[in-house]
Design a protein around this motif. Structure first.
Motif, mmCIF file in Angstrom:
data_model
loop_
_atom_site.group_PDB
_atom_site.id
_atom_site.type_symbol
_atom_site.label_atom_id
_atom_site.label_comp_id
_atom_site.label_asym_id
_atom_site.label_seq_id
_atom_site.Cartn_x
_atom_site.Cartn_y
_atom_site.Cartn_z
ATOM 1 N N UNK A 1 0.809 -1.215 0.000
ATOM 2 C CA UNK A 1 0.000 0.000 0.000
ATOM 3 C C UNK A 1 0.846 1.271 0.000
ATOM 4 N N UNK A 2 2.097 1.150 0.405
ATOM 5 C CA UNK A 2 2.969 2.309 0.550
ATOM 6 C C UNK A 2 4.361 1.967 -0.002
ATOM 7 N N UNK A 3 4.454 1.722 -1.320
ATOM 8 C CA UNK A 3 5.728 1.261 -1.889
ATOM 9 C C UNK A 3 6.872 2.263 -1.751
ATOM 10 N N UNK A 4 6.557 3.539 -1.591
ATOM 11 C CA UNK A 4 7.606 4.549 -1.430
ATOM 12 C C UNK A 4 8.035 4.737 0.021
ATOM 13 N N UNK A 5 7.446 3.970 0.924
ATOM 14 C CA UNK A 5 7.840 3.949 2.342
ATOM 15 C C UNK A 5 7.787 5.345 2.975
ATOM 16 N N UNK A 6 6.597 5.925 2.919
ATOM 17 C CA UNK A 6 6.389 7.259 3.475
ATOM 18 C C UNK A 6 5.751 7.193 4.864
ATOM 19 N N UNK A 7 4.895 6.193 5.097
ATOM 20 C CA UNK A 7 4.087 6.144 6.319
ATOM 21 C C UNK A 7 4.562 5.017 7.238
ATOM 22 N N UNK A 8 5.288 5.369 8.267
ATOM 23 C CA UNK A 8 5.749 4.395 9.254
ATOM 24 C C UNK A 8 4.591 4.006 10.166
ATOM 25 N N UNK A 9 4.256 2.717 10.180
ATOM 26 C CA UNK A 9 3.103 2.218 10.930
ATOM 27 C C UNK A 9 3.475 1.694 12.309
ATOM 28 N N UNK A 10 4.708 1.880 12.735
ATOM 29 C CA UNK A 10 5.190 1.278 13.980
ATOM 30 C C UNK A 10 4.293 1.628 15.178
ATOM 31 N N UNK A 11 3.908 2.886 15.298
ATOM 32 C CA UNK A 11 3.085 3.335 16.433
ATOM 33 C C UNK A 11 1.624 3.546 16.058
ATOM 34 N N UNK A 12 1.213 3.033 14.914
ATOM 35 C CA UNK A 12 -0.167 3.193 14.457
ATOM 36 C C UNK A 12 -1.068 2.186 15.169
#
Length: 504
Positions: free
Chosen positions: A461-472
Protein backbone atom coordinates in the motif's frame (compact mmCIF):
# COMPACT_ATOMS: atom_id res chain seq x y z
CA UNK A 1 30.01 -31.08 -17.62
CA UNK A 2 30.18 -28.93 -14.52
CA UNK A 3 29.11 -25.34 -15.18
CA UNK A 4 31.47 -22.42 -14.91
CA UNK A 5 30.39 -19.70 -12.47
CA UNK A 6 30.90 -16.03 -13.29
CA UNK A 7 29.79 -13.51 -10.67
CA UNK A 8 29.89 -9.90 -11.87
CA UNK A 9 29.26 -7.17 -9.32
CA UNK A 10 29.17 -3.40 -9.22
CA UNK A 11 29.49 -1.29 -6.07
CA UNK A 12 26.72 0.80 -4.48
CA UNK A 13 24.30 0.40 -7.39
CA UNK A 14 20.67 1.53 -7.06
CA UNK A 15 18.27 -1.20 -8.11
CA UNK A 16 16.83 1.02 -10.87
CA UNK A 17 20.25 1.45 -12.49
CA UNK A 18 19.45 -0.94 -15.33
CA UNK A 19 18.18 0.05 -18.74
CA UNK A 20 15.67 -2.79 -18.76
CA UNK A 21 13.81 -1.13 -15.87
CA UNK A 22 14.82 2.51 -16.37
CA UNK A 23 15.04 3.96 -19.90
CA UNK A 24 17.06 6.93 -18.65
CA UNK A 25 20.19 4.76 -18.21
CA UNK A 26 21.81 2.86 -21.07
CA UNK A 27 22.99 -0.67 -20.19
CA UNK A 28 22.65 -2.75 -23.37
CA UNK A 29 24.85 -5.57 -22.10
CA UNK A 30 23.12 -5.94 -18.76
CA UNK A 31 19.83 -5.74 -20.65
CA UNK A 32 21.14 -8.59 -22.78
CA UNK A 33 21.70 -10.64 -19.62
CA UNK A 34 18.13 -9.89 -18.56
CA UNK A 35 16.77 -10.83 -21.99
CA UNK A 36 18.68 -14.12 -21.95
CA UNK A 37 18.00 -14.96 -18.31
CA UNK A 38 16.00 -13.99 -15.25
CA UNK A 39 15.62 -10.63 -13.52
CA UNK A 40 14.87 -10.59 -9.79
CA UNK A 41 12.66 -7.76 -8.56
CA UNK A 42 13.04 -8.63 -4.86
CA UNK A 43 16.76 -9.19 -4.32
CA UNK A 44 18.34 -7.79 -1.17
CA UNK A 45 21.76 -7.30 0.32
CA UNK A 46 22.25 -8.50 3.90
CA UNK A 47 24.05 -5.36 5.01
CA UNK A 48 24.08 -2.09 3.02
CA UNK A 49 27.84 -1.51 3.43
CA UNK A 50 30.82 -3.00 1.61
CA UNK A 51 32.84 -5.27 3.89
CA UNK A 52 29.92 -6.95 5.68
CA UNK A 53 28.08 -7.52 2.41
CA UNK A 54 31.12 -8.84 0.55
CA UNK A 55 31.91 -11.14 3.44
CA UNK A 56 28.39 -12.54 3.15
CA UNK A 57 28.81 -13.17 -0.58
CA UNK A 58 31.88 -15.37 -0.08
CA UNK A 59 30.82 -17.14 3.13
CA UNK A 60 27.06 -17.62 2.80
CA UNK A 61 26.84 -16.24 6.36
CA UNK A 62 25.22 -13.14 7.78
CA UNK A 63 27.71 -10.47 8.89
CA UNK A 64 26.83 -11.15 12.54
CA UNK A 65 27.96 -14.74 11.94
CA UNK A 66 31.04 -14.32 9.75
CA UNK A 67 32.38 -11.57 12.01
CA UNK A 68 32.89 -8.54 9.72
CA UNK A 69 29.97 -6.67 11.27
CA UNK A 70 30.92 -3.19 10.05
CA UNK A 71 33.14 -1.22 7.76
CA UNK A 72 36.59 -1.04 9.30
CA UNK A 73 36.51 -4.68 10.39
CA UNK A 74 37.98 -7.80 8.82
CA UNK A 75 36.39 -10.88 7.30
CA UNK A 76 38.19 -13.55 9.36
CA UNK A 77 40.57 -15.49 7.16
CA UNK A 78 39.84 -18.76 8.93
CA UNK A 79 36.15 -18.68 7.94
CA UNK A 80 35.45 -21.23 5.14
CA UNK A 81 34.36 -19.62 1.89
CA UNK A 82 32.58 -20.65 -1.27
CA UNK A 83 35.93 -20.38 -3.04
CA UNK A 84 37.39 -23.00 -0.69
CA UNK A 85 34.61 -25.39 -1.67
CA UNK A 86 35.15 -24.77 -5.39
CA UNK A 87 38.93 -25.19 -5.07
CA UNK A 88 38.43 -28.56 -3.38
CA UNK A 89 36.07 -29.52 -6.20
CA UNK A 90 38.77 -28.84 -8.81
CA UNK A 91 37.64 -25.40 -9.97
CA UNK A 92 39.98 -22.56 -10.86
CA UNK A 93 38.99 -19.66 -8.60
CA UNK A 94 39.64 -15.99 -9.33
CA UNK A 95 38.84 -12.62 -7.77
CA UNK A 96 39.49 -9.64 -10.03
CA UNK A 97 38.81 -6.06 -8.95
CA UNK A 98 37.62 -4.88 -5.56
CA UNK A 99 37.80 -7.08 -2.48
CA UNK A 100 37.41 -4.82 0.60
CA UNK A 101 37.52 -7.79 2.95
CA UNK A 102 39.94 -6.04 5.31
CA UNK A 103 40.19 -2.60 6.99
CA UNK A 104 42.30 0.35 5.93
CA UNK A 105 44.24 0.16 9.18
CA UNK A 106 45.89 -2.77 10.91
CA UNK A 107 46.17 -3.91 14.52
CA UNK A 108 48.01 -6.72 16.24
CA UNK A 109 44.80 -8.73 16.59
CA UNK A 110 43.28 -7.65 13.25
CA UNK A 111 45.87 -7.54 10.51
CA UNK A 112 45.17 -6.25 7.02
CA UNK A 113 46.91 -6.26 3.66
CA UNK A 114 44.35 -3.78 2.31
CA UNK A 115 45.91 -0.84 4.14
CA UNK A 116 48.41 1.92 3.56
CA UNK A 117 51.30 2.03 2.89
CA UNK A 118 51.11 -1.60 1.72
CA UNK A 119 48.52 -0.76 -0.95
CA UNK A 120 51.22 1.15 -2.87
CA UNK A 121 54.07 -1.29 -2.24
CA UNK A 122 54.02 -2.70 -5.76
CA UNK A 123 56.87 -5.10 -5.07
CA UNK A 124 54.67 -6.78 -2.49
CA UNK A 125 51.79 -7.12 -4.93
CA UNK A 126 53.99 -8.44 -7.72
CA UNK A 127 54.71 -11.39 -5.46
CA UNK A 128 51.23 -11.79 -3.97
CA UNK A 129 48.40 -13.12 -6.11
CA UNK A 130 46.85 -15.63 -3.74
CA UNK A 131 45.55 -17.93 -2.53
CA UNK A 132 43.35 -15.63 -0.48
CA UNK A 133 39.86 -16.20 0.91
CA UNK A 134 39.43 -19.28 -1.24
CA UNK A 135 40.58 -17.64 -4.46
CA UNK A 136 43.60 -19.27 -6.07
CA UNK A 137 44.35 -16.10 -7.98
CA UNK A 138 43.56 -12.51 -7.05
CA UNK A 139 44.21 -9.20 -8.81
CA UNK A 140 43.07 -6.26 -6.73
CA UNK A 141 42.78 -2.54 -6.24
CA UNK A 142 41.06 -0.87 -3.30
CA UNK A 143 40.26 2.64 -4.57
CA UNK A 144 37.12 4.28 -5.85
CA UNK A 145 37.72 6.93 -8.51
CA UNK A 146 40.82 8.98 -7.62
CA UNK A 147 41.12 7.90 -3.99
CA UNK A 148 44.54 7.57 -2.43
CA UNK A 149 44.00 3.82 -2.03
CA UNK A 150 44.89 3.15 -5.65
CA UNK A 151 47.72 0.65 -5.99
CA UNK A 152 48.07 -3.15 -5.87
CA UNK A 153 47.77 -5.09 -9.12
CA UNK A 154 45.95 -2.31 -10.96
CA UNK A 155 48.89 0.08 -10.50
CA UNK A 156 51.28 -2.60 -11.76
CA UNK A 157 49.07 -2.98 -14.86
CA UNK A 158 49.09 0.77 -15.47
CA UNK A 159 52.87 0.80 -15.36
CA UNK A 160 53.00 -2.15 -17.75
CA UNK A 161 50.77 -0.12 -20.08
CA UNK A 162 53.30 2.72 -19.97
CA UNK A 163 51.60 5.02 -17.44
CA UNK A 164 54.53 5.36 -15.06
CA UNK A 165 53.14 8.61 -13.63
CA UNK A 166 49.84 7.02 -12.62
CA UNK A 167 50.09 8.61 -9.17
CA UNK A 168 49.38 11.98 -10.79
CA UNK A 169 45.82 10.85 -11.44
CA UNK A 170 45.18 9.77 -7.85
CA UNK A 171 45.27 11.46 -4.49
CA UNK A 172 48.46 11.12 -2.50
CA UNK A 173 47.82 9.53 0.90
CA UNK A 174 48.38 11.58 4.02
CA UNK A 175 50.31 10.36 7.04
CA UNK A 176 47.41 8.06 8.02
CA UNK A 177 47.05 6.66 4.54
CA UNK A 178 43.93 8.60 3.59
CA UNK A 179 43.30 11.30 0.99
CA UNK A 180 40.14 13.14 0.05
CA UNK A 181 41.18 14.44 -3.33
CA UNK A 182 42.46 17.59 -5.00
CA UNK A 183 39.01 18.69 -6.13
CA UNK A 184 38.43 16.47 -9.18
CA UNK A 185 34.76 16.39 -9.98
CA UNK A 186 32.74 14.68 -12.66
CA UNK A 187 35.12 14.56 -15.68
CA UNK A 188 38.42 12.72 -15.16
CA UNK A 189 41.45 13.11 -17.41
CA UNK A 190 42.51 9.51 -16.77
CA UNK A 191 42.13 7.79 -20.18
CA UNK A 192 39.31 5.27 -20.25
CA UNK A 193 41.64 2.59 -21.63
CA UNK A 194 43.69 2.91 -18.42
CA UNK A 195 40.74 3.10 -16.04
CA UNK A 196 40.23 0.39 -13.43
CA UNK A 197 36.90 -0.53 -15.06
CA UNK A 198 38.79 -1.44 -18.25
CA UNK A 199 41.42 -3.25 -16.18
CA UNK A 200 38.81 -5.33 -14.34
CA UNK A 201 37.29 -6.55 -17.60
CA UNK A 202 40.63 -7.21 -19.29
CA UNK A 203 42.00 -9.23 -16.40
CA UNK A 204 38.73 -11.12 -15.92
CA UNK A 205 38.89 -12.22 -19.55
CA UNK A 206 42.56 -13.20 -19.26
CA UNK A 207 41.93 -15.41 -16.24
CA UNK A 208 38.91 -17.07 -17.83
CA UNK A 209 40.98 -17.76 -20.94
CA UNK A 210 43.69 -19.35 -18.79
CA UNK A 211 41.16 -21.64 -17.08
CA UNK A 212 39.74 -22.70 -20.44
CA UNK A 213 43.26 -23.35 -21.73
CA UNK A 214 43.92 -25.58 -18.71
CA UNK A 215 40.61 -27.39 -19.20
CA UNK A 216 39.32 -26.45 -15.75
CA UNK A 217 35.89 -25.19 -14.78
CA UNK A 218 36.12 -21.79 -13.09
CA UNK A 219 34.51 -19.76 -10.34
CA UNK A 220 35.37 -16.15 -11.15
CA UNK A 221 34.27 -13.03 -9.30
CA UNK A 222 34.63 -9.97 -11.55
CA UNK A 223 34.27 -7.19 -9.01
CA UNK A 224 33.80 -3.72 -10.53
CA UNK A 225 34.28 -0.60 -8.37
CA UNK A 226 31.73 1.79 -9.89
CA UNK A 227 29.29 3.54 -9.60
CA UNK A 228 30.43 4.12 -6.00
CA UNK A 229 31.03 7.85 -5.36
CA UNK A 230 32.80 10.13 -5.73
CA UNK A 231 31.08 10.99 -9.00
CA UNK A 232 33.99 10.90 -11.42
CA UNK A 233 34.49 9.18 -14.78
CA UNK A 234 36.50 9.76 -17.98
CA UNK A 235 35.03 11.08 -21.18
CA UNK A 236 32.96 10.32 -23.17
CA UNK A 237 31.05 8.87 -20.24
CA UNK A 238 31.19 12.08 -18.19
CA UNK A 239 29.19 13.85 -20.93
CA UNK A 240 26.94 10.96 -21.92
CA UNK A 241 23.93 12.11 -19.88
CA UNK A 242 22.30 15.52 -19.67
CA UNK A 243 21.77 16.60 -16.07
CA UNK A 244 18.54 18.31 -17.12
CA UNK A 245 17.15 14.84 -17.94
CA UNK A 246 17.86 13.47 -14.47
CA UNK A 247 15.09 13.01 -11.89
CA UNK A 248 16.55 12.52 -8.42
CA UNK A 249 14.35 11.33 -5.61
CA UNK A 250 12.79 13.83 -3.22
CA UNK A 251 11.94 14.32 0.41
CA UNK A 252 8.24 14.20 1.26
CA UNK A 253 7.33 16.82 3.83
CA UNK A 254 6.44 15.19 7.15
CA UNK A 255 7.68 11.71 6.27
CA UNK A 256 10.20 11.71 9.14
CA UNK A 257 7.67 12.79 11.78
CA UNK A 258 7.10 9.20 12.94
CA UNK A 259 10.57 7.87 12.16
CA UNK A 260 13.48 7.18 14.55
CA UNK A 261 15.27 10.42 15.45
CA UNK A 262 18.33 10.03 13.23
CA UNK A 263 16.18 10.43 10.13
CA UNK A 264 15.02 13.96 10.99
CA UNK A 265 18.57 14.86 12.01
CA UNK A 266 19.63 14.47 8.37
CA UNK A 267 17.57 17.60 7.68
CA UNK A 268 19.35 19.65 10.37
CA UNK A 269 22.69 21.30 9.62
CA UNK A 270 23.33 21.76 13.34
CA UNK A 271 22.34 18.31 14.59
CA UNK A 272 24.46 16.84 17.38
CA UNK A 273 25.36 13.33 16.28
CA UNK A 274 27.56 12.61 19.30
CA UNK A 275 24.81 10.60 20.96
CA UNK A 276 25.43 7.90 18.33
CA UNK A 277 29.20 7.92 18.78
CA UNK A 278 30.86 5.17 20.75
CA UNK A 279 33.92 3.79 18.97
CA UNK A 280 35.59 6.96 17.71
CA UNK A 281 34.95 5.96 14.10
CA UNK A 282 32.37 7.61 11.87
CA UNK A 283 28.84 6.45 11.16
CA UNK A 284 28.20 6.53 7.42
CA UNK A 285 25.26 8.78 6.64
CA UNK A 286 25.04 10.40 10.07
CA UNK A 287 25.37 13.93 8.80
CA UNK A 288 23.25 16.60 7.14
CA UNK A 289 21.85 15.37 3.81
CA UNK A 290 20.44 18.69 2.64
CA UNK A 291 21.63 19.21 -0.91
CA UNK A 292 21.26 21.37 -3.97
CA UNK A 293 18.96 19.58 -6.41
CA UNK A 294 20.75 20.88 -9.52
CA UNK A 295 24.08 19.65 -8.18
CA UNK A 296 22.53 16.26 -7.44
CA UNK A 297 21.21 16.06 -11.01
CA UNK A 298 24.78 16.52 -12.27
CA UNK A 299 26.02 13.86 -9.87
CA UNK A 300 23.26 11.55 -11.06
CA UNK A 301 24.27 12.08 -14.69
CA UNK A 302 27.83 11.06 -13.80
CA UNK A 303 26.52 8.10 -11.77
CA UNK A 304 24.71 6.88 -14.87
CA UNK A 305 27.83 7.47 -16.96
CA UNK A 306 29.82 5.29 -14.57
CA UNK A 307 27.21 2.55 -14.95
CA UNK A 308 27.25 2.75 -18.75
CA UNK A 309 31.05 2.60 -18.87
CA UNK A 310 30.97 -0.49 -16.66
CA UNK A 311 28.25 -2.00 -18.87
CA UNK A 312 30.46 -1.57 -21.93
CA UNK A 313 33.24 -3.51 -20.24
CA UNK A 314 30.84 -6.19 -19.02
CA UNK A 315 29.91 -6.59 -22.68
CA UNK A 316 33.55 -7.43 -23.44
CA UNK A 317 33.40 -10.23 -20.87
CA UNK A 318 30.15 -11.62 -22.25
CA UNK A 319 31.59 -11.50 -25.77
CA UNK A 320 34.63 -13.42 -24.54
CA UNK A 321 32.38 -16.21 -23.25
CA UNK A 322 30.84 -16.43 -26.71
CA UNK A 323 34.22 -16.36 -28.43
CA UNK A 324 35.54 -19.14 -26.20
CA UNK A 325 32.45 -21.26 -26.82
CA UNK A 326 31.58 -21.55 -23.12
CA UNK A 327 28.58 -19.23 -22.76
CA UNK A 328 26.07 -22.10 -22.73
CA UNK A 329 27.87 -23.79 -19.84
CA UNK A 330 28.54 -20.68 -17.77
CA UNK A 331 26.22 -19.35 -15.09
CA UNK A 332 26.48 -15.56 -15.15
CA UNK A 333 25.07 -13.54 -12.26
CA UNK A 334 25.13 -9.76 -12.05
CA UNK A 335 24.41 -7.90 -8.82
CA UNK A 336 25.97 -5.39 -6.43
CA UNK A 337 27.00 -5.23 -2.79
CA UNK A 338 24.27 -2.74 -1.74
CA UNK A 339 22.12 0.13 -2.93
CA UNK A 340 22.50 3.89 -3.05
CA UNK A 341 20.45 7.02 -2.35
CA UNK A 342 20.07 9.69 -5.02
CA UNK A 343 17.74 12.05 -3.21
CA UNK A 344 15.11 9.50 -2.19
CA UNK A 345 13.74 10.53 1.23
CA UNK A 346 16.11 13.48 0.98
CA UNK A 347 19.09 11.15 1.44
CA UNK A 348 22.33 10.68 -0.47
CA UNK A 349 24.86 7.83 -0.59
CA UNK A 350 24.32 5.30 2.25
CA UNK A 351 23.81 4.87 5.97
CA UNK A 352 21.51 3.41 8.63
CA UNK A 353 18.44 3.92 6.47
CA UNK A 354 16.89 0.56 5.50
CA UNK A 355 14.67 1.85 2.72
CA UNK A 356 14.46 -0.21 -0.47
CA UNK A 357 16.86 2.25 -2.12
CA UNK A 358 19.60 1.15 0.26
CA UNK A 359 19.00 -2.58 0.67
CA UNK A 360 17.34 -3.76 -2.55
CA UNK A 361 19.80 -4.58 -5.33
CA UNK A 362 19.78 -5.24 -9.08
CA UNK A 363 20.06 -8.97 -9.73
CA UNK A 364 20.26 -10.88 -13.03
CA UNK A 365 21.03 -14.57 -13.67
CA UNK A 366 21.69 -16.32 -16.99
CA UNK A 367 22.33 -20.00 -17.69
CA UNK A 368 21.24 -20.95 -21.22
CA UNK A 369 18.85 -23.92 -21.43
CA UNK A 370 18.49 -23.94 -17.65
CA UNK A 371 17.31 -20.48 -16.58
CA UNK A 372 14.31 -19.49 -18.72
CA UNK A 373 15.14 -16.51 -20.90
CA UNK A 374 13.39 -13.17 -20.60
CA UNK A 375 11.72 -13.95 -17.28
CA UNK A 376 11.22 -11.93 -14.11
CA UNK A 377 10.45 -13.13 -10.62
CA UNK A 378 9.10 -11.61 -7.42
CA UNK A 379 10.77 -14.34 -5.36
CA UNK A 380 12.70 -12.95 -2.43
CA UNK A 381 16.41 -13.65 -2.56
CA UNK A 382 19.50 -12.33 -0.83
CA UNK A 383 23.19 -12.07 -1.57
CA UNK A 384 23.60 -14.63 1.20
CA UNK A 385 21.97 -17.17 -1.14
CA UNK A 386 24.62 -16.89 -3.84
CA UNK A 387 27.13 -19.29 -2.30
CA UNK A 388 24.76 -22.24 -1.68
CA UNK A 389 23.07 -21.75 -5.05
CA UNK A 390 26.37 -21.71 -6.95
CA UNK A 391 27.58 -24.83 -5.13
CA UNK A 392 24.34 -26.69 -5.78
CA UNK A 393 24.48 -25.82 -9.48
CA UNK A 394 28.02 -27.25 -9.63
CA UNK A 395 27.04 -30.43 -7.79
CA UNK A 396 29.10 -29.51 -4.73
CA UNK A 397 27.75 -30.18 -1.24
CA UNK A 398 26.72 -27.06 0.64
CA UNK A 399 28.47 -26.78 4.03
CA UNK A 400 26.09 -26.98 6.97
CA UNK A 401 27.30 -23.71 8.45
CA UNK A 402 26.09 -21.65 5.49
CA UNK A 403 22.95 -19.69 6.34
CA UNK A 404 21.88 -18.86 2.80
CA UNK A 405 19.18 -20.76 0.94
CA UNK A 406 19.70 -22.68 -2.28
CA UNK A 407 17.71 -20.76 -4.92
CA UNK A 408 18.54 -22.94 -7.94
CA UNK A 409 14.99 -24.24 -8.45
CA UNK A 410 13.75 -20.63 -8.47
CA UNK A 411 16.40 -19.66 -11.00
CA UNK A 412 15.47 -22.56 -13.26
CA UNK A 413 11.74 -21.93 -12.97
CA UNK A 414 10.94 -25.16 -11.08
CA UNK A 415 9.45 -23.37 -8.09
CA UNK A 416 8.07 -19.92 -7.39
CA UNK A 417 10.12 -19.15 -4.29
CA UNK A 418 12.64 -20.67 -1.92
CA UNK A 419 12.11 -18.32 1.04
CA UNK A 420 9.45 -15.87 2.09
CA UNK A 421 11.63 -13.28 3.82
CA UNK A 422 15.06 -11.68 3.96
CA UNK A 423 17.03 -10.22 6.85
CA UNK A 424 19.28 -7.20 6.46
CA UNK A 425 21.63 -6.15 9.24
CA UNK A 426 23.30 -2.83 9.98
CA UNK A 427 25.78 -2.10 12.75
CA UNK A 428 28.28 0.75 12.79
CA UNK A 429 28.90 1.06 16.53
CA UNK A 430 29.13 -1.69 19.16
CA UNK A 431 25.72 -0.75 20.65
CA UNK A 432 24.67 2.78 19.65
CA UNK A 433 24.04 2.11 15.95
CA UNK A 434 22.77 -1.44 15.74
CA UNK A 435 19.61 -2.34 13.82
CA UNK A 436 18.11 -5.20 11.90
CA UNK A 437 15.45 -5.40 9.19
CA UNK A 438 13.01 -8.16 8.24
CA UNK A 439 11.23 -7.95 4.90
CA UNK A 440 8.61 -10.31 3.47
CA UNK A 441 6.43 -10.09 0.38
CA UNK A 442 4.34 -7.27 1.83
CA UNK A 443 5.84 -5.81 5.01
CA UNK A 444 9.16 -4.49 6.22
CA UNK A 445 10.10 -4.15 9.89
CA UNK A 446 13.24 -2.62 11.42
CA UNK A 447 14.14 -2.93 15.10
CA UNK A 448 16.82 -1.01 16.99
CA UNK A 449 19.00 -2.27 19.80
CA UNK A 450 17.89 -0.90 23.17
CA UNK A 451 15.15 1.27 21.67
CA UNK A 452 11.36 1.25 21.74
CA UNK A 453 11.06 2.98 18.37
CA UNK A 454 11.18 1.12 15.09
CA UNK A 455 9.82 0.98 11.57
CA UNK A 456 6.96 -0.88 9.91
CA UNK A 457 6.06 -0.29 6.27
CA UNK A 458 3.36 -1.81 4.11
CA UNK A 459 5.23 -2.17 0.82
CA UNK A 460 2.03 -3.06 -1.02
CA UNK A 461 0.00 0.00 0.00
CA UNK A 462 2.97 2.31 0.55
CA UNK A 463 5.73 1.26 -1.89
CA UNK A 464 7.61 4.55 -1.43
CA UNK A 465 7.84 3.95 2.34
CA UNK A 466 6.39 7.26 3.48
CA UNK A 467 4.09 6.14 6.32
CA UNK A 468 5.75 4.39 9.25
CA UNK A 469 3.10 2.22 10.93
CA UNK A 470 5.19 1.28 13.98
CA UNK A 471 3.08 3.34 16.43
CA UNK A 472 -0.17 3.19 14.46
CA UNK A 473 -2.89 1.69 16.72
CA UNK A 474 -4.77 0.34 13.72
CA UNK A 475 -1.68 -1.63 12.68
CA UNK A 476 -1.01 -3.22 16.07
CA UNK A 477 -2.16 -6.68 15.00
CA UNK A 478 -0.10 -6.54 11.81
CA UNK A 479 2.89 -5.38 13.84
CA UNK A 480 2.54 -8.31 16.23
CA UNK A 481 2.28 -10.84 13.40
CA UNK A 482 5.26 -9.42 11.49
CA UNK A 483 7.26 -9.40 14.73
CA UNK A 484 6.38 -13.07 15.25
CA UNK A 485 7.59 -13.86 11.72
CA UNK A 486 10.74 -11.83 12.37
CA UNK A 487 11.55 -13.83 15.51
CA UNK A 488 10.84 -17.09 13.66
CA UNK A 489 13.22 -16.02 10.88
CA UNK A 490 15.91 -15.34 13.47
CA UNK A 491 15.53 -18.90 14.71
CA UNK A 492 15.54 -20.36 11.21
CA UNK A 493 18.79 -18.69 10.24
CA UNK A 494 20.75 -20.45 12.98
CA UNK A 495 23.23 -22.62 11.09
CA UNK A 496 23.81 -26.34 11.62
CA UNK A 497 27.49 -26.97 11.04
CA UNK A 498 27.25 -30.62 12.14
CA UNK A 499 24.34 -33.02 11.98
CA UNK A 500 23.50 -34.83 15.19
CA UNK A 501 24.94 -38.36 15.17
CA UNK A 502 24.59 -39.61 18.75
CA UNK A 503 22.33 -39.49 21.81
CA UNK A 504 25.01 -37.82 23.93
Amino acid sequence: DRPNILLITSDQHHFTGLGCVNPKVKTPNLDRLADEGMRFNRAYCNNPTCTPSRGTIITGLYPSSHGAWSLGTKVPEEIPTVGDEFRQAGYATHLIGKAHFQPLETRENQTSIECQPLLRDLNYWRDFKGPWYGFDHVELTRNHTDESHCGQHYAIWMEEKGLTNWRDYFVEPNEKGYGSGPGRRHSWDLPEELHYTTWTAERTIANIEEAVKEGKPFFTWSSFHDPHPSYLVPEPWASMYNPDDMEPGEFTEGEFDNMPPHFAMTRDRNADWSVYQESGYANHGFSCHLHDREALKKDMAIYYGMISFMDQQIGRILDALDRLGIADNTIVVFSTDHGHFLGQHGLTAKGAFQYEDGIKVPFLARWPKNIPAGTTTEAITGLIDLAPTFLTAAGVDVPGQMQGVNQLDVWTGKQDSAKDYEICEFRHQPTKVHLRTFVNQRYKMTVYRGQTYGELFDLQEDPNEINNLWDDPASAQVKAEVMRQFIDAELKRESTRYERIAHA
